[in-house]
Design a protein around this motif. Structure first.
Motif, PDB file in Angstrom:
ATOM      1  N   TYR A  82       0.824  -1.221   0.000  1.00  0.00           N
ATOM      2  CA  TYR A  82       0.000   0.000   0.000  1.00  0.00           C
ATOM      3  C   TYR A  82       0.853   1.264   0.000  1.00  0.00           C
ATOM      4  N   THR A  83       2.109   1.133   0.373  1.00  0.00           N
ATOM      5  CA  THR A  83       3.033   2.265   0.363  1.00  0.00           C
ATOM      6  C   THR A  83       3.015   2.970  -0.985  1.00  0.00           C
ATOM      7  N   HIS A  84       2.929   2.195  -2.048  1.00  0.00           N
ATOM      8  CA  HIS A  84       3.094   2.709  -3.407  1.00  0.00           C
ATOM      9  C   HIS A  84       1.773   2.978  -4.105  1.00  0.00           C
ATOM     10  N   THR A  85       0.664   2.715  -3.427  1.00  0.00           N
ATOM     11  CA  THR A  85      -0.638   2.815  -4.105  1.00  0.00           C
ATOM     12  C   THR A  85      -1.699   3.583  -3.341  1.00  0.00           C
ATOM     13  N   SER A  86      -1.551   3.755  -2.039  1.00  0.00           N
ATOM     14  CA  SER A  86      -2.685   4.205  -1.234  1.00  0.00           C
ATOM     15  C   SER A  86      -2.689   5.699  -0.933  1.00  0.00           C
ATOM     16  N   ILE A  87      -3.457   6.413  -1.725  1.00  0.00           N
ATOM     17  CA  ILE A  87      -3.719   7.820  -1.430  1.00  0.00           C
ATOM     18  C   ILE A  87      -4.554   7.905  -0.148  1.00  0.00           C
ATOM     19  N   ALA A  92      -5.071   9.726   5.399  1.00  0.00           N
ATOM     20  CA  ALA A  92      -5.313   9.416   6.811  1.00  0.00           C
ATOM     21  C   ALA A  92      -4.162   9.922   7.670  1.00  0.00           C
ATOM     22  N   ILE A  93      -2.940   9.737   7.205  1.00  0.00           N
ATOM     23  CA  ILE A  93      -1.768  10.221   7.947  1.00  0.00           C
ATOM     24  C   ILE A  93      -1.811  11.743   8.055  1.00  0.00           C
ATOM     25  N   LYS A  94      -2.155  12.392   6.956  1.00  0.00           N
ATOM     26  CA  LYS A  94      -2.203  13.857   6.943  1.00  0.00           C
ATOM     27  C   LYS A  94      -3.326  14.400   7.829  1.00  0.00           C
ATOM     28  N   SER A  95      -4.339  13.577   8.088  1.00  0.00           N
ATOM     29  CA  SER A  95      -5.501  14.059   8.837  1.00  0.00           C
ATOM     30  C   SER A  95      -5.377  13.880  10.345  1.00  0.00           C
ATOM     31  N   ILE A  96      -4.295  13.256  10.816  1.00  0.00           N
ATOM     32  CA  ILE A  96      -4.126  13.051  12.255  1.00  0.00           C
ATOM     33  C   ILE A  96      -2.921  13.834  12.769  1.00  0.00           C
ATOM     34  N   ARG A  97      -2.912  14.067  14.072  1.00  0.00           N
ATOM     35  CA  ARG A  97      -1.805  14.816  14.680  1.00  0.00           C
ATOM     36  C   ARG A  97      -0.686  13.920  15.199  1.00  0.00           C
ATOM     37  N   LEU A 105      11.413  -3.177   5.714  1.00  0.00           N
ATOM     38  CA  LEU A 105      12.518  -4.114   5.932  1.00  0.00           C
ATOM     39  C   LEU A 105      13.569  -3.956   4.841  1.00  0.00           C
ATOM     40  N   SER A 106      13.129  -3.937   3.593  1.00  0.00           N
ATOM     41  CA  SER A 106      14.039  -3.740   2.465  1.00  0.00           C
ATOM     42  C   SER A 106      14.075  -2.249   2.139  1.00  0.00           C
ATOM     43  N   ASP A 107      14.936  -1.873   1.211  1.00  0.00           N
ATOM     44  CA  ASP A 107      15.012  -0.484   0.770  1.00  0.00           C
ATOM     45  C   ASP A 107      14.273  -0.372  -0.554  1.00  0.00           C
ATOM     46  N   PRO A 108      13.062   0.197  -0.553  1.00  0.00           N
ATOM     47  CA  PRO A 108      12.287   0.284  -1.797  1.00  0.00           C
ATOM     48  C   PRO A 108      13.029   0.999  -2.926  1.00  0.00           C
ATOM     49  N   MET A 109      13.916   1.921  -2.586  1.00  0.00           N
ATOM     50  CA  MET A 109      14.648   2.663  -3.619  1.00  0.00           C
ATOM     51  C   MET A 109      15.677   1.794  -4.344  1.00  0.00           C
ATOM     52  N   LYS A 110      15.994   0.642  -3.799  1.00  0.00           N
ATOM     53  CA  LYS A 110      16.942  -0.272  -4.433  1.00  0.00           C
ATOM     54  C   LYS A 110      16.230  -1.436  -5.105  1.00  0.00           C
ATOM     55  N   ARG A 111      14.913  -1.308  -5.247  1.00  0.00           N
ATOM     56  CA  ARG A 111      14.114  -2.384  -5.826  1.00  0.00           C
ATOM     57  C   ARG A 111      13.441  -1.903  -7.110  1.00  0.00           C
ATOM     58  N   GLU A 112      12.385  -2.557  -7.516  1.00  0.00           N
ATOM     59  CA  GLU A 112      11.706  -2.217  -8.765  1.00  0.00           C
ATOM     60  C   GLU A 112      11.285  -0.743  -8.772  1.00  0.00           C
ATOM     61  N   SER A 113      11.262  -0.148  -9.946  1.00  0.00           N
ATOM     62  CA  SER A 113      10.971   1.291 -10.047  1.00  0.00           C
ATOM     63  C   SER A 113       9.591   1.644  -9.518  1.00  0.00           C
ATOM     64  N   PHE A 114       8.613   0.745  -9.611  1.00  0.00           N
ATOM     65  CA  PHE A 114       7.280   1.076  -9.103  1.00  0.00           C
ATOM     66  C   PHE A 114       7.277   1.232  -7.592  1.00  0.00           C
ATOM     67  N   ARG A 115       8.309   0.726  -6.905  1.00  0.00           N
ATOM     68  CA  ARG A 115       8.399   0.876  -5.455  1.00  0.00           C
ATOM     69  C   ARG A 115       9.072   2.186  -5.030  1.00  0.00           C
ATOM     70  N   HIS A 116       9.523   2.964  -5.990  1.00  0.00           N
ATOM     71  CA  HIS A 116      10.233   4.199  -5.668  1.00  0.00           C
ATOM     72  C   HIS A 116       9.299   5.318  -5.229  1.00  0.00           C
ATOM     73  N   ILE A 117       8.008   5.197  -5.493  1.00  0.00           N
ATOM     74  CA  ILE A 117       7.036   6.181  -5.047  1.00  0.00           C
ATOM     75  C   ILE A 117       6.455   5.716  -3.723  1.00  0.00           C
ATOM     76  N   SER A 118       6.505   6.584  -2.728  1.00  0.00           N
ATOM     77  CA  SER A 118       5.940   6.258  -1.418  1.00  0.00           C
ATOM     78  C   SER A 118       4.939   7.336  -1.018  1.00  0.00           C
ATOM     79  N   TYR A 119       3.663   7.009  -1.142  1.00  0.00           N
ATOM     80  CA  TYR A 119       2.628   7.926  -0.677  1.00  0.00           C
ATOM     81  C   TYR A 119       2.655   8.036   0.850  1.00  0.00           C
ATOM     82  N   ILE A 120       3.112   6.984   1.507  1.00  0.00           N
ATOM     83  CA  ILE A 120       3.246   7.019   2.959  1.00  0.00           C
ATOM     84  C   ILE A 120       4.361   7.999   3.337  1.00  0.00           C
ATOM     85  N   GLY A 121       5.497   7.869   2.662  1.00  0.00           N
ATOM     86  CA  GLY A 121       6.636   8.735   2.942  1.00  0.00           C
ATOM     87  C   GLY A 121       6.351  10.205   2.714  1.00  0.00           C
TER      88      GLY A 121
END
Length: 146
Positions: A82-87, A92-97, A105-121
């Protein structure tokens, strides 16, 4: 007597399969192993933890809201895929204090390109990735310092 501050530890889809799921990427630790180490560390840090896992996006959102209303100190969130897909999780994160710390566990930036986007981050206060199970420990240490 006052209660210790609580840190919610939320893990998303497929993390219930840790230990057997692609151990070359995610390691051999199970989620229960990680939670046990977190519980020991939380005691040292003087915080309580509330560990939960769900394969359902809505449950993770509900738990983020619950952390907010409970006055949690922080949330450690490994949203899995969900890191890469969930607006919705981003919103929800933006709406709480409550500060939310992204964990992987792994480093998404060192994996497939679709994992480089983190909506959570994009919404999180901090992030720890690429250290295996230790990512959770580093995040808990950071949460305790907040």
């Amino acid at each position: 007597m006052s209660r210790s501050p609580t840190v919610f530890i939320l893990s998303g889809p497929n993390l219930n399969l840790l230990g057997t799921r692609e151990p070359d990427i995610y390691g051999h630790d199970t989620l229960d192993d990680i939670h046990a180490r977190l519980a020991a560390r939380a005691g040292e840090l003087g915080v309580e933890i509330d560990c939960r896992q769900s394969n359902h996006e809505g449950a993770l959102i509900d738990w983020l809201h619950e952390a907010h209303f409970a006055g949690a100190k922080a949330v450690l969130l490994n949203a899995g895929g969900y890191t890469h897909t969930s607006i919705a999780l981003h919103d929800a994160i933006k709406s709480i204090r409550v500060p939310v710390i992204e964990v992987h566990l792994s480093d998404p930036m060192k994996r497939e390109s679709f994992r480089h986007i983190s909506y959570i981050g994009m919404a999180a206060t901090d992030h720890f990735a690429g250290h295996g199970a230790e990512s959770y420990m580093l995040a808990l240490d950071a949460a305790a310092r907040l």
